[in-house]
Design a protein around this motif. Structure first.
Motif, PDB file in Angstrom:
ATOM      1  N   LEU A 142      95.810  13.057  44.782  1.00 61.26           N
ATOM      2  CA  LEU A 142      96.160  14.192  45.650  1.00 61.26           C
ATOM      3  C   LEU A 142      97.157  13.755  46.711  1.00 61.26           C
ATOM      4  N   ALA A 143      96.911  12.590  47.310  1.00 56.75           N
ATOM      5  CA  ALA A 143      97.784  12.098  48.373  1.00 56.75           C
ATOM      6  C   ALA A 143      99.199  11.843  47.867  1.00 56.75           C
ATOM      7  N   GLU A 144      99.330  11.501  46.590  1.00 64.18           N
ATOM      8  CA  GLU A 144     100.644  11.180  46.023  1.00 64.18           C
ATOM      9  C   GLU A 144     101.375  12.417  45.501  1.00 64.18           C
ATOM     10  N   LEU A 145     100.727  13.563  45.513  1.00 60.28           N
ATOM     11  CA  LEU A 145     101.325  14.774  44.954  1.00 60.28           C
ATOM     12  C   LEU A 145     102.522  15.214  45.795  1.00 60.28           C
ATOM     13  N   THR A 146     103.649  15.446  45.150  1.00 53.05           N
ATOM     14  CA  THR A 146     104.852  15.926  45.832  1.00 53.05           C
ATOM     15  C   THR A 146     105.389  17.154  45.101  1.00 53.05           C
ATOM     16  N   ALA A 147     106.160  17.979  45.803  1.00 56.83           N
ATOM     17  CA  ALA A 147     106.720  19.185  45.194  1.00 56.83           C
ATOM     18  C   ALA A 147     107.929  19.633  45.988  1.00 56.83           C
ATOM     19  N   ALA A 148     108.864  20.273  45.305  1.00 51.67           N
ATOM     20  CA  ALA A 148     110.090  20.743  45.943  1.00 51.67           C
ATOM     21  C   ALA A 148     109.914  22.086  46.634  1.00 51.67           C
ATOM     22  N   ASP A 149     108.939  22.874  46.181  1.00 51.14           N
ATOM     23  CA  ASP A 149     108.722  24.187  46.787  1.00 51.14           C
ATOM     24  C   ASP A 149     107.271  24.603  46.587  1.00 51.14           C
ATOM     25  N   GLY A 150     106.925  25.774  47.125  1.00 58.95           N
ATOM     26  CA  GLY A 150     105.546  26.231  47.077  1.00 58.95           C
ATOM     27  C   GLY A 150     105.033  26.474  45.677  1.00 58.95           C
ATOM     28  N   ALA A 151     105.867  26.993  44.812  1.00 57.53           N
ATOM     29  CA  ALA A 151     105.436  27.279  43.435  1.00 57.53           C
ATOM     30  C   ALA A 151     105.102  25.995  42.690  1.00 57.53           C
ATOM     31  N   GLU A 152     105.954  24.988  42.827  1.00 59.59           N
ATOM     32  CA  GLU A 152     105.692  23.713  42.167  1.00 59.59           C
ATOM     33  C   GLU A 152     104.439  23.053  42.736  1.00 59.59           C
ATOM     34  N   LEU A 153     104.269  23.163  44.045  1.00 62.53           N
ATOM     35  CA  LEU A 153     103.082  22.608  44.693  1.00 62.53           C
ATOM     36  C   LEU A 153     101.816  23.253  44.132  1.00 62.53           C
ATOM     37  N   SER A 154     101.824  24.572  44.004  1.00 66.15           N
ATOM     38  CA  SER A 154     100.664  25.298  43.493  1.00 66.15           C
ATOM     39  C   SER A 154     100.347  24.886  42.062  1.00 66.15           C
ATOM     40  N   GLY A 155     101.386  24.775  41.234  1.00 64.77           N
ATOM     41  CA  GLY A 155     101.168  24.408  39.844  1.00 64.77           C
ATOM     42  C   GLY A 155     100.611  23.008  39.695  1.00 64.77           C
ATOM     43  N   LYS A 156     101.150  22.056  40.445  1.00 61.65           N
ATOM     44  CA  LYS A 156     100.669  20.675  40.356  1.00 61.65           C
ATOM     45  C   LYS A 156      99.243  20.546  40.877  1.00 61.65           C
ATOM     46  N   PHE A 157      98.923  21.312  41.922  1.00 64.99           N
ATOM     47  CA  PHE A 157      97.569  21.243  42.469  1.00 64.99           C
ATOM     48  C   PHE A 157      96.555  21.789  41.470  1.00 64.99           C
ATOM     49  N   ASP A 158      96.863  22.914  40.849  1.00 66.20           N
ATOM     50  CA  ASP A 158      95.947  23.475  39.856  1.00 66.20           C
ATOM     51  C   ASP A 158      95.742  22.517  38.682  1.00 66.20           C
ATOM     52  N   THR A 159      96.790  21.839  38.271  1.00 64.28           N
ATOM     53  CA  THR A 159      96.679  20.856  37.191  1.00 64.28           C
ATOM     54  C   THR A 159      95.750  19.715  37.590  1.00 64.28           C
ATOM     55  N   LEU A 160      95.885  19.279  38.847  1.00 61.24           N
ATOM     56  CA  LEU A 160      95.036  18.192  39.340  1.00 61.24           C
ATOM     57  C   LEU A 160      93.582  18.630  39.413  1.00 61.24           C
ATOM     58  N   CYS A 161      93.327  19.857  39.872  1.00 62.76           N
ATOM     59  CA  CYS A 161      91.961  20.374  39.940  1.00 62.76           C
ATOM     60  C   CYS A 161      91.341  20.454  38.540  1.00 62.76           C
ATOM     61  N   GLU A 162      92.113  20.925  37.595  1.00 66.06           N
ATOM     62  CA  GLU A 162      91.611  21.031  36.228  1.00 66.06           C
ATOM     63  C   GLU A 162      91.280  19.652  35.668  1.00 66.06           C
ATOM     64  N   LYS A 163      92.125  18.678  35.975  1.00 65.14           N
ATOM     65  CA  LYS A 163      91.913  17.314  35.494  1.00 65.14           C
ATOM     66  C   LYS A 163      90.601  16.741  36.005  1.00 65.14           C
ATOM     67  N   HIS A 164      90.227  17.093  37.241  1.00 62.34           N
ATOM     68  CA  HIS A 164      89.031  16.509  37.856  1.00 62.34           C
ATOM     69  C   HIS A 164      87.858  17.485  37.911  1.00 62.34           C
ATOM     70  N   GLY A 165      87.926  18.546  37.126  1.00 59.56           N
ATOM     71  CA  GLY A 165      86.787  19.426  36.945  1.00 59.56           C
ATOM     72  C   GLY A 165      86.446  20.311  38.121  1.00 59.56           C
ATOM     73  N   ILE A 166      87.440  20.683  38.930  1.00 59.10           N
ATOM     74  CA  ILE A 166      87.192  21.591  40.060  1.00 59.10           C
ATOM     75  C   ILE A 166      87.509  23.003  39.590  1.00 59.10           C
ATOM     76  N   ALA A 167      86.474  23.810  39.413  1.00 60.07           N
ATOM     77  CA  ALA A 167      86.649  25.165  38.864  1.00 60.07           C
ATOM     78  C   ALA A 167      87.333  26.071  39.876  1.00 60.07           C
ATOM     79  N   ASN A 168      88.212  26.952  39.368  1.00 63.85           N
ATOM     80  CA  ASN A 168      88.963  27.806  40.296  1.00 63.85           C
ATOM     81  C   ASN A 168      88.142  28.965  40.841  1.00 63.85           C
ATOM     82  N   ASP A 169      86.867  29.088  40.441  1.00 65.22           N
ATOM     83  CA  ASP A 169      85.999  30.095  41.041  1.00 65.22           C
ATOM     84  C   ASP A 169      84.951  29.466  41.964  1.00 65.22           C
ATOM     85  N   SER A 170      85.079  28.179  42.238  1.00 67.29           N
ATOM     86  CA  SER A 170      84.126  27.492  43.122  1.00 67.29           C
ATOM     87  C   SER A 170      84.504  27.705  44.588  1.00 67.29           C
TER      88      SER A 170
END
Length: 463
Positions: A230-258
């Motif tokens: 998470l600390a290493e995550l970088t993005a050029a804009d808000g959309a890219e940031l959102s997409g990368k964060f969701d990918t990271l959550c999915e990778k580590h089993g954090i459900a989007n309804d939690s």
């Protein structure tokens, strides 16, 4: 900086260095007031109970004792003792509560004042230093657009300081709700502890932070890896940031309804808004950096650290964030967002690295000579006539030989020496000499104007 019987961490600037510091202060104040911020000053001391609950900095507080109490301080609980403030945000929260009936909200204030912190002194890091703060405090609520506006005001102020040798500044932003939600989604419970350790990444590196997360925060290997990703995550804009964060959550089993994800998403949306809006107004000035955590416990939302290009060793020179619970009165809360410049650290960098220096020590542009002590009143009158017209003037300290008076002016950097008319000579007039160029001309204190090139006290940077 002045040498001699110095106390480590308590700087004393030489007169020429003080000129640089004062010019920085004047510049910052001008920018802050151009943006509608109101100046205040708060007392230097606060109750220990207010200072001790604000995070790791509490360990560095200087407590006050009267000489007659030395040796008996333990009789008084620390919470009831007085301590020197270690920042300007904690005093502001108390000030707002005490004066809420007299303030217009949102309350936008600037404050440039000394603070004290028992840190280990080193180059650019002091125990007594000046901070320059801007904050906006709301009454009950505070719109999140201020979380974009304040870092941009600071960037604007730092941009003005580039003429004094400061490199380009970039604000790195994160949101603690984003981080907290992610950590909770991983199953971590000591969120404040994790935030404090992640905040040390730039100082001690990922391997050491990983050890601290395991030993101090109870994290396992997978949780540590996720925190560092998470600390290493970088993005050029808000959309890219959102997409990368969701990918990271999915990778580590954090459900989007939690609940954890919902909390993180609140922070993510605010951070994305800050990055995108800042890019629209001032491209490149604010970037997302998810390793920014801030060690102080009172931050609840956006957090900021500011770095100078090519000056990594200096660390962050301007930091802050959003705090919703720092100031309250009964059921009424006063949420705020603010940033603070370590002004003394900047001045130290400008002096010792960038080579900023004043063109002269004295603010006076004219030294009025004194022929003899009996005629000093005439020299004083000339100086007063010049001052009344806004021309800074000094008078020679003694009626020494003229060469010594000129040498005195030269040592202070005063460019002009004024020679009062010789009373014994008929039709004699005053004369003024530019001791830099050697030019000497008749002059009248009621009308003479100095050349603007030589008259101004300025700060310049070595090429």
């Amino acid at each position: 900086m002045a040498k001699g019987a110095s106390i480590s961490g308590f700087p004393e600037w030489l007169p020429s260095e003080r000129v640089v510091e004062q010019r920085v202060i004047d510049t910052l104040r001008e920018v802050f007031e151009l943006n509608g911020f109101i100046g205040i000053e708060t007392r230097a001391v606060e109750q220990g109970s207010s200072l001790l609950k604000k995070g790791e900095t509490s360990k560095e507080i200087y407590l006050l004792s009267r000489l007659q109490e030395v040796g008996h301080e333990s009789d008084t609980p620390i919470e009831d003792r007085l301590g020197l403030h270690f920042d300007l945000t904690v005093p502001l929260s108390r000030y707002v509560v005490e004066h809420s009936g007299d303030l217009a909200f949102p309350f936008k204030r600037w404050q440039i004042q000394k603070v004290w912190r028992g840190e280990r002194p080193q180059e650019g890091r002091f125990r007594e230093f000046v901070q320059a703060d801007i904050d906006v405090i709301g009454n009950g609520d505070l719109p999140d657009h201020y979380e974009v506006e304040l870092p941009l005001v600071m960037v604007s102020a730092l941009e003005r300081l580039r003429e004094f040798g400061l490199p380009k500044a970039t604000v790195h932003a994160n949101n603690r709700k984003l981080s907290e939600g992610f950590y909770r989604g991983l199953g971590l419970t000591d969120v404040e502890g994790v935030l404090r350790e992640i905040d040390k990444l730039d100082k001690i590196g990922a391997d050491e932070v990983a050890k601290l997360l395991v030993e101090g925060c109870g994290a396992d290997e997978n949780q540590v890896r996720a925190c560092l990703e998470l600390a290493e995550l970088t993005a050029a804009d808000g959309a890219e940031l959102s997409g990368k964060f969701d990918t990271l959550c999915e990778k580590h089993g954090i459900a989007n309804d939690s609940e954890a994800y919902v909390l993180a998403r609140q922070g993510l949306d605010t951070l994305a808004m800050i990055v995108d809006e800042a890019a629209r107004i001032r491209p490149g000035s604010v970037i997302a950096d998810l390793k920014i955590a801030r060690g102080l416990d009172y931050y609840t939302g956006s957090v900021y650290e500011t770095f100078l290009d090519g000056a990594a060793a200096l660390g962050s020179i301007c930091s802050g964030g959003r705090y919703d619970n720092l100031a309250s009165q009964g059921n009424r809360k006063y949420p705020g967002v603010g940033l603070s410049i370590g002004l003394s650290r900047l001045v130290s960098y400008m002096l010792h690295t960038a080579g900023a220096h004043a063109n002269r020590v004295s603010p006076a542009s004219v030294l009025v000579a004194v022929w003899n002590e009996e005629d000093r009143s005439a020299s004083n009158q000339i100086a007063n006539q010049l001052r009344a017209r806004g021309i800074a003037a000094d008078v020679a300290p003694t009626a020494a030989k003229l060469g010594k008076q000129i040498k005195y002016a030269d040592k202070l950097g005063i460019p002009y020496v004024w020679f009062p008319a010789d009373k014994s000579a008929q039709d004699a007039s005053d004369e003024v000499k530019n001791i830099i160029t050697g030019d000497q001309q008749p002059a009248n204190a009621q009308s003479w104007e100095p050349d603007t090139v030589y008259a101004q006290q300025t700060v310049t940077v070595e090429a």
